[in-house]
Design an enzyme around this catalytic site. Structure first.
Site, mmCIF file in Angstrom:
data_model
loop_
_atom_site.group_PDB
_atom_site.id
_atom_site.type_symbol
_atom_site.label_atom_id
_atom_site.label_comp_id
_atom_site.label_asym_id
_atom_site.label_seq_id
_atom_site.Cartn_x
_atom_site.Cartn_y
_atom_site.Cartn_z
ATOM 1 N N LYS A 253 115.657 -35.875 33.660
ATOM 2 C CA LYS A 253 116.952 -35.502 34.252
ATOM 3 C C LYS A 253 116.924 -34.016 34.614
ATOM 4 O O LYS A 253 116.781 -33.158 33.748
ATOM 5 C CB LYS A 253 118.083 -35.775 33.261
ATOM 6 C CG LYS A 253 119.445 -35.484 33.845
ATOM 7 C CD LYS A 253 120.551 -35.860 32.877
ATOM 8 C CE LYS A 253 121.907 -35.814 33.525
ATOM 9 N NZ LYS A 253 122.216 -34.579 34.205
ATOM 10 N N ARG A 258 122.754 -32.588 43.424
ATOM 11 C CA ARG A 258 122.438 -33.931 43.904
ATOM 12 C C ARG A 258 122.583 -33.976 45.418
ATOM 13 O O ARG A 258 123.616 -33.596 45.947
ATOM 14 C CB ARG A 258 123.394 -34.937 43.252
ATOM 15 C CG ARG A 258 123.107 -36.357 43.646
ATOM 16 C CD ARG A 258 123.928 -37.298 42.799
ATOM 17 N NE ARG A 258 123.608 -38.680 43.060
ATOM 18 C CZ ARG A 258 123.966 -39.665 42.263
ATOM 19 N NH1 ARG A 258 124.651 -39.430 41.166
ATOM 20 N NH2 ARG A 258 123.655 -40.911 42.544
ATOM 21 N N PHE A 342 114.881 -39.512 43.385
ATOM 22 C CA PHE A 342 114.982 -40.538 42.343
ATOM 23 C C PHE A 342 115.435 -41.903 42.846
ATOM 24 O O PHE A 342 115.446 -42.864 42.083
ATOM 25 C CB PHE A 342 115.845 -40.076 41.159
ATOM 26 C CG PHE A 342 117.241 -39.612 41.513
ATOM 27 C CD1 PHE A 342 118.215 -40.499 41.903
ATOM 28 C CD2 PHE A 342 117.559 -38.266 41.419
ATOM 29 C CE1 PHE A 342 119.492 -40.069 42.197
ATOM 30 C CE2 PHE A 342 118.846 -37.823 41.714
ATOM 31 C CZ PHE A 342 119.809 -38.730 42.107
ATOM 32 N N ARG A 427 130.178 -46.373 37.803
ATOM 33 C CA ARG A 427 129.525 -45.910 36.594
ATOM 34 C C ARG A 427 129.196 -47.148 35.775
ATOM 35 O O ARG A 427 130.078 -47.787 35.215
ATOM 36 C CB ARG A 427 130.465 -44.967 35.831
ATOM 37 C CG ARG A 427 129.769 -44.139 34.770
ATOM 38 C CD ARG A 427 130.711 -43.149 34.138
ATOM 39 N NE ARG A 427 131.190 -42.127 35.057
ATOM 40 C CZ ARG A 427 130.517 -41.050 35.432
ATOM 41 N NH1 ARG A 427 129.297 -40.846 34.986
ATOM 42 N NH2 ARG A 427 131.041 -40.171 36.261
HETATM 43 P P1 ATP Z 1 128.133 -37.599 37.028
HETATM 44 O O1 ATP Z 1 127.221 -37.490 38.191
HETATM 45 O O2 ATP Z 1 127.712 -38.686 36.078
HETATM 46 O O3 ATP Z 1 129.571 -37.607 37.372
HETATM 47 P P2 ATP Z 1 127.544 -34.843 36.380
HETATM 48 O O4 ATP Z 1 127.493 -34.445 37.807
HETATM 49 O O5 ATP Z 1 128.336 -33.997 35.425
HETATM 50 O O6 ATP Z 1 128.017 -36.335 36.132
HETATM 51 P P3 ATP Z 1 125.538 -35.443 34.597
HETATM 52 O O7 ATP Z 1 126.556 -36.120 33.805
HETATM 53 O O8 ATP Z 1 124.897 -34.276 33.962
HETATM 54 O O9 ATP Z 1 126.084 -34.931 35.940
HETATM 55 O O10 ATP Z 1 124.421 -36.530 35.025
HETATM 56 C C1 ATP Z 1 124.382 -37.332 36.154
HETATM 57 C C2 ATP Z 1 123.731 -36.563 37.281
HETATM 58 O O11 ATP Z 1 122.394 -36.230 36.950
HETATM 59 C C3 ATP Z 1 123.556 -37.313 38.571
HETATM 60 O O12 ATP Z 1 124.745 -37.346 39.320
HETATM 61 C C4 ATP Z 1 122.451 -36.516 39.272
HETATM 62 O O13 ATP Z 1 123.047 -35.455 40.000
HETATM 63 C C5 ATP Z 1 121.702 -35.884 38.134
HETATM 64 N N1 ATP Z 1 120.287 -36.315 37.989
HETATM 65 C C6 ATP Z 1 119.284 -35.492 37.622
HETATM 66 N N2 ATP Z 1 118.134 -36.137 37.540
HETATM 67 C C7 ATP Z 1 118.374 -37.428 37.860
HETATM 68 C C8 ATP Z 1 117.568 -38.602 37.943
HETATM 69 N N3 ATP Z 1 116.286 -38.554 37.675
HETATM 70 N N4 ATP Z 1 118.170 -39.768 38.300
HETATM 71 C C9 ATP Z 1 119.489 -39.816 38.578
HETATM 72 N N5 ATP Z 1 120.306 -38.734 38.517
HETATM 73 C C10 ATP Z 1 119.767 -37.553 38.158
#
Ligand code: ATP
Length: 589
Positions: A253, A258, A342, A427
């Site tokens: 991760k 993104r 990804f 989700r």
């Molecule tokens: P969310 O996208 O779940 O609303 P967020 O933006 O706060 O939450 P996190 O909760 O930290 O982010 O984790 C999800 C995010 O992780 C994804 O939206 C993506 O941007 C990021 N990410 C990083 N590496 C990957 C991966 N290998 N596969 C999918 N997502 C990834």
């Protein structure tokens, strides 16, 4: 069908404004949708959200308040001073227009009834006008509408260009209303939601649905319309993940930005997490995408800036500077971005998103190559590269991978169910994130600021004492408060937060906010912040998932970051807070 009059729209808006129940709002919207042609339903869906194009088109009606004041003055016969004085008193230019139109000093020579089509056309022109003389043209176009407007129409015509429509109807309510309008029930919600997730353009979906519901059932991913990003659920350990989805895949991760990339030949568009078009900020990713031999692609990845001199990857905050600062070309030279790909959703006319993840991953590796052995990958990594990924049968192996990722400075892992299709906008447990822990809490949360408090003591000079923050309840389509946040900001941040919030301050509590607390200053719910806390508790002061007068709250909340890459549609939901609370209870036992 006769053309829908804007008077009828304004009447419906009046009723919607006066109600707070989602069911009533749905019924009112369905009632006005029933009078629409397919083209009108598209226009109405957009206008009800205060826009003339879907967010990813980057087209805003946007007029400064002083220009709107000039339009009101010109169409009512009052001078700008009078309009300004009334604005000071009422704090809402819409109400000012309503009142002054009721006691106009001049009546217009030609007065035709406004239609929805005409209003939409005028706002589209206002949105599309730029360059010298554009402000004068915008004032003229708005004044022309106001000349023919009733008092109630005037109120909404004025609120729209200044972004203060505040009807409180969210996308879920609009989708329900479309379904109710055609079937009398919410039974068509699912296909509508699915189609919307594939193109992020609700007005367009409304139009297709009115043309023929079959078009919705057959709806497919379309190049250059962004797919709503799939989201990850949370679990507390590798063992829980294997228990939930069995043998799975897992990606490193990366804590970056993104991006969703669309390509057709040399044409490339990049969408942010908020689905804004941002290709101009990432020339190196555009170039590398153009060079791919595949003709048509949609893929997703996480972008990180690579500091060439020190051969290290920069944090999310540092990567974000690219969005804020000028000098994109210079940054692209010294801190080029690497996109860790990804997922793949579309290739050469085929909807890849519907395939099981294991197959999608094979395509990703075929196109972008296998990543090196190390977690992040160093110098040899090319601009577009596949994420580090492995398959796991046991919790022990998965935990080993997680520990290795953490040790090399990554945020954690995202476990992926091998047989699952891509889940646009949802989700689901098809993706599960396992992160470094934040105290007792399983994760940080993203909340929207709904108000702020004035400072006392040493903070008085900033006149800033903290934030009132809310999360989104997807069942009720409302915002619910979760924390009053008084720490985590530097002095600089306090000053800039105050400035950002004053620019969006409003007179009253935001529509659609369930709240028991008063803020010193209310703000339109736009600014998203990441919060960390010691744990989720239960408090009588907050309304998140409220039950029996008590809701979830954060214990010792701190602001961790301002999230300009996220909008109100991307914040944490009350339902997620509830599952994080349950997760926390489990890990405590
Ligand atoms: P969310 O996208 O779940 O609303 P967020 O933006 O706060 O939450 P996190 O909760 O930290 O982010 O984790 C999800 C995010 O992780 C994804 O939206 C993506 O941007 C990021 N990410 C990083 N590496 C990957 C991966 N290998 N596969 C999918 N997502 C990834």
């Amino acid at each position: 069908m006769t053309m829908l009059l804007f008077r009828e729209v304004a009447e419906a808006f009046e009723k919607i404004e006066a109600t707070s129940g989602r069911l009533d709002m749905t019924g009112l919207l369905a009632g006005i949708f029933a009078k629409c042609t397919p083209a009108e339903v598209e226009q109405l869906i957009l206008l009800a959200q205060g826009v003339v194009a879907p967010p990813f088109a980057g087209i805003e009606i946007g007029m400064g308040e002083r220009f709107v004041i000039r339009a009101i003055a010109s169409s009512t016969g009052y001078d700008e001073k009078n309009v300004n004085a009334a604005y000071k008193e009422k704090g809402d230019l819409g109400l000012v227009a309503q009142e002054l139109l009721g006691k106009k000093k001049q009546s217009s020579l030609v007065k035709t009834e406004l239609t929805l089509k005409k209003v939409f056309g005028a706002f589209s022109r206002i949105a599309g006008t730029s360059g010298t003389g554009s402000q004068e043209l915008k004032i003229k176009l708005l004044a022309e509408l106001l000349n023919s407007a009733t008092e109630s129409e005037g109120k909404y015509l004025v609120r729209m260009p200044i972004g203060k429509l505040r009807l409180g109807v969210g996308e879920p309510t609009i989708i329900d209303a479309l379904s109710v309008c055609r079937s009398g029930t919410k039974e068509l919600r699912e296909p509508l939601e699915r189609a919307f997730s594939l193109c992020s353009d609700l007005g367009y979906i409304g139009r297709l649905f009115f043309e023929s519901p079959e078009k919705i059932d057959k709806f497919k991913i379309t190049l250059f319309k962004p797919v709503r990003p799939a989201l990850a659920e949370r679990l507390g350990s590798a063992a829980e993940i294997i228990e939930k989805i069995g043998p799975c895949g897992a990606d490193a991760k990366y804590d970056g930005l993104r991006l969703q990339v669309h390509k057709k030949g040399k044409k490339v568009e990049i969408f942010s997490r908020k689905l804004e078009r941002i290709a101009n900020m990432f020339p190196e990713i555009v170039g590398a995408t153009q060079a791919l031999k595949q003709g048509e692609l949609i893929f997703e990845g996480e972008a990180l800036a690579h500091d060439i001199h020190n051969d290290r990857y920069l944090s999310f905050q540092q990567t974000m500077q690219r969005k804020r600062k000028h000098g994109v070309a210079e940054m692209a030279g010294s801190r080029p971005l690497r996109l860790f790909v990804f997922d793949l959703l579309y290739a050469d006319g085929k909807d890849i998103g519907a395939l099981p993840f294991a197959e999608r991953r094979e395509f990703v590796e075929k196109i972008f190559g296998k990543p090196g052995g190390q977690c992040v990958g160093k110098k040899e990594v090319s601009t577009l590269t596949a994420t580090l990924f492995k398959k796991f049968d046991t919790a022990r192996e998965l935990e080993g991978f997680f520990n290795k990722c953490i040790a090399s400075g990554l945020e954690g892992i995202i476990a992926k169910e091998l047989g699952a299709a891509y889940q646009p906008g949802k989700r689901k447990f098809a993706w599960i994130k396992l992160k470094r822990s934040y105290g007792e809490m399983a994760d940080s949360i993203d909340a929207v600021v709904v108000g702020y408090y004035l400072g006392k003591g040493s903070r008085a000079e900033f006149e800033f004492g903290g934030l009132l923050c809310a999360v989104y309840n997807e069942q009720t389509d409302t915002l619910q408060t979760i924390a009053r946040v008084g720490s985590g900001f530097s002095e600089d941040e306090m000053g800039s937060l105050r400035e950002m919030l004053d620019a969006i301050s409003i007179q009253e509590k935001p529509k659609g906010l369930e709240c028991k607390l008063d803020a010193d200053v209310w703000v339109a719910p736009k600014l998203v912040v990441t919060l960390v806390a010691d744990e989720i508790t239960i408090s009588p002061m907050h309304t998140c998932c409220k039950e029996g007068g008590r809701g979830f709250a954060l214990r010792f909340p701190r602001m961790a970051a301002i999230r300009e890459d996220k909008g109100i549609k991307e914040i944490t939901t009350s339902q997620e807070i509830e599952s994080m609370f349950n997760l926390q209870k489990r890990t405590k036992i």
